[in-house]
Design a protein around this motif. Structure first.
Motif, PDB file in Angstrom:
ATOM      1  N   GLN A   3       0.835  -1.194   0.000  1.00 31.02           N
ATOM      2  CA  GLN A   3       0.000   0.000   0.000  1.00 31.02           C
ATOM      3  C   GLN A   3       0.871   1.246   0.000  1.00 31.02           C
ATOM      4  OE1 GLN A   3      -3.416   0.264  -0.134  1.00 31.02           O
ATOM      5  NE2 GLN A   3      -3.350  -1.919  -0.539  1.00 31.02           N
ATOM      6  N   ILE A   4       0.487   2.244  -0.758  1.00 38.13           N
ATOM      7  CA  ILE A   4       1.207   3.508  -0.783  1.00 38.13           C
ATOM      8  C   ILE A   4       0.690   4.402   0.335  1.00 38.13           C
ATOM      9  CG2 ILE A   4       1.653   5.590  -2.133  1.00 38.13           C
ATOM     10  CD1 ILE A   4       1.524   3.827  -4.599  1.00 38.13           C
ATOM     11  N   ARG A   5      -0.555   4.222   0.706  1.00 36.72           N
ATOM     12  CA  ARG A   5      -1.140   5.045   1.734  1.00 36.72           C
ATOM     13  C   ARG A   5      -0.629   4.608   3.090  1.00 36.72           C
ATOM     14  NH1 ARG A   5      -6.717   3.800  -1.036  1.00 36.72           N
ATOM     15  NH2 ARG A   5      -6.041   4.415  -3.067  1.00 36.72           N
ATOM     16  N   PRO A   6      -0.634   5.371   4.139  1.00 37.35           N
ATOM     17  CA  PRO A   6      -1.096   6.754   4.189  1.00 37.35           C
ATOM     18  C   PRO A   6      -0.104   7.712   3.533  1.00 37.35           C
ATOM     19  CG  PRO A   6      -0.229   6.146   6.312  1.00 37.35           C
ATOM     20  CD  PRO A   6      -0.172   4.906   5.450  1.00 37.35           C
ATOM     21  N   VAL A   7      -0.665   8.792   3.049  1.00 34.78           N
ATOM     22  CA  VAL A   7       0.153   9.811   2.397  1.00 34.78           C
ATOM     23  C   VAL A   7      -0.086  11.136   3.102  1.00 34.78           C
ATOM     24  CG1 VAL A   7       0.111   8.688   0.141  1.00 34.78           C
ATOM     25  CG2 VAL A   7      -1.669  10.327   0.727  1.00 34.78           C
ATOM     26  N   PRO A   8       0.771  12.097   2.866  1.00 30.35           N
ATOM     27  CA  PRO A   8       0.533  13.415   3.447  1.00 30.35           C
ATOM     28  C   PRO A   8      -0.795  13.989   2.964  1.00 30.35           C
ATOM     29  CG  PRO A   8       2.756  13.250   2.587  1.00 30.35           C
ATOM     30  CD  PRO A   8       2.024  12.016   2.149  1.00 30.35           C
ATOM     31  N   PRO A   9      -1.288  15.030   3.607  1.00 34.08           N
ATOM     32  CA  PRO A   9      -2.570  15.613   3.213  1.00 34.08           C
ATOM     33  C   PRO A   9      -2.572  16.010   1.749  1.00 34.08           C
ATOM     34  CG  PRO A   9      -1.719  16.652   5.195  1.00 34.08           C
ATOM     35  CD  PRO A   9      -0.669  15.729   4.697  1.00 34.08           C
ATOM     36  N   VAL A  14       2.991  13.264  -4.564  1.00 33.15           N
ATOM     37  CA  VAL A  14       3.935  12.757  -3.583  1.00 33.15           C
ATOM     38  C   VAL A  14       4.741  11.659  -4.251  1.00 33.15           C
ATOM     39  CG1 VAL A  14       4.186  11.595  -1.366  1.00 33.15           C
ATOM     40  CG2 VAL A  14       2.355  13.264  -1.689  1.00 33.15           C
ATOM     41  N   VAL A  15       6.056  11.780  -4.250  1.00 30.86           N
ATOM     42  CA  VAL A  15       6.933  10.778  -4.840  1.00 30.86           C
ATOM     43  C   VAL A  15       7.834  10.241  -3.738  1.00 30.86           C
ATOM     44  CG1 VAL A  15       8.744  10.339  -6.544  1.00 30.86           C
ATOM     45  CG2 VAL A  15       6.886  11.933  -7.086  1.00 30.86           C
ATOM     46  N   ILE A  27      -0.339  10.670  -7.616  1.00 30.80           N
ATOM     47  CA  ILE A  27      -0.433  11.773  -8.568  1.00 30.80           C
ATOM     48  C   ILE A  27      -1.876  12.254  -8.603  1.00 30.80           C
ATOM     49  CG2 ILE A  27       0.034  12.507 -10.935  1.00 30.80           C
ATOM     50  CD1 ILE A  27       1.769   9.892 -11.137  1.00 30.80           C
ATOM     51  N   LEU A  28      -2.082  13.520  -8.306  1.00 36.11           N
ATOM     52  CA  LEU A  28      -3.429  14.085  -8.312  1.00 36.11           C
ATOM     53  C   LEU A  28      -3.908  14.350  -9.724  1.00 36.11           C
ATOM     54  CD1 LEU A  28      -3.513  16.719  -5.414  1.00 36.11           C
ATOM     55  CD2 LEU A  28      -4.414  14.386  -5.443  1.00 36.11           C
ATOM     56  N   GLN A  29      -5.212  14.213  -9.894  1.00 41.95           N
ATOM     57  CA  GLN A  29      -5.858  14.529 -11.163  1.00 41.95           C
ATOM     58  C   GLN A  29      -5.516  15.961 -11.554  1.00 41.95           C
ATOM     59  OE1 GLN A  29     -10.029  13.704 -11.012  1.00 41.95           O
ATOM     60  NE2 GLN A  29     -10.492  15.201 -12.591  1.00 41.95           N
ATOM     61  N   GLY A  30      -5.177  16.142 -12.828  1.00 39.49           N
ATOM     62  CA  GLY A  30      -4.854  17.474 -13.322  1.00 39.49           C
ATOM     63  C   GLY A  30      -3.404  17.860 -13.134  1.00 39.49           C
TER      64      GLY A  30
END
Length: 143
Positions: A3-9, A14-15, A27-30
């Protein structure tokens, strides 16, 4: 599955590296980011019904014929539309969680998870917290 989560807010891409040193990203949409030799952009991350996927629903969302009845309780799928490339040449493809994209000598891009966009928000003013996200891992790549 790692799992990659948890991630920062929420707020951006986040790489990092997984437990075995594989490059990973949320990677966020957009947005677009470099991961190893790749440039990855997330054009969309959302839910769709099987009727939408098969084309039984027109662009306005109206179902053809008896397909309207099938939409009630229809199975939904979370998918993402990605742009992948090396900065010069880009390819667009649709993926679901668990897919692996063969990148030849660059390795394989594993789609670890997809969080769909909040359907209540859209457009350029959409807050980062409402954007969809794609969680990926680059495997078999030598840094």
């Amino acid at each position: 599955m790692n799992q990659i989560r948890p991630v920062p807010p929420p707020g951006g891409t986040v790489v990092g590296a997984g437990p075995d040193g594989q490059p990973r990203a949320r990677i966020l949409q957009g947005t677009r980011t470099h991961l190893g030799p790749l440039l990855i952009g997330v054009l969309a991350a959302r839910r769709r019904t099987q009727a939408e996927k098969s084309g039984a629903v027109d662009s306005a969302g109206a179902a053809d014929g008896d397909a309207a009845a099938d939409r009630v309780g229809a199975a939904e799928e979370v998918f993402a539309r990605l742009q992948l490339g090396d900065g010069e040449r880009m390819e667009t493809l649709e993926v679901v969680a668990g897919d692996e994209v063969d990148l030849g000598t660059a390795g394989r891009l594993r789609i670890e998870g997809i969080t769909p966009q909040d359907p209540e928000h859209s457009g350029p003013g959409m807050p980062a917290s409402a954007r969809g996200a794609v969680y990926v891992e680059l495997r078999g790549h030598e840094s």
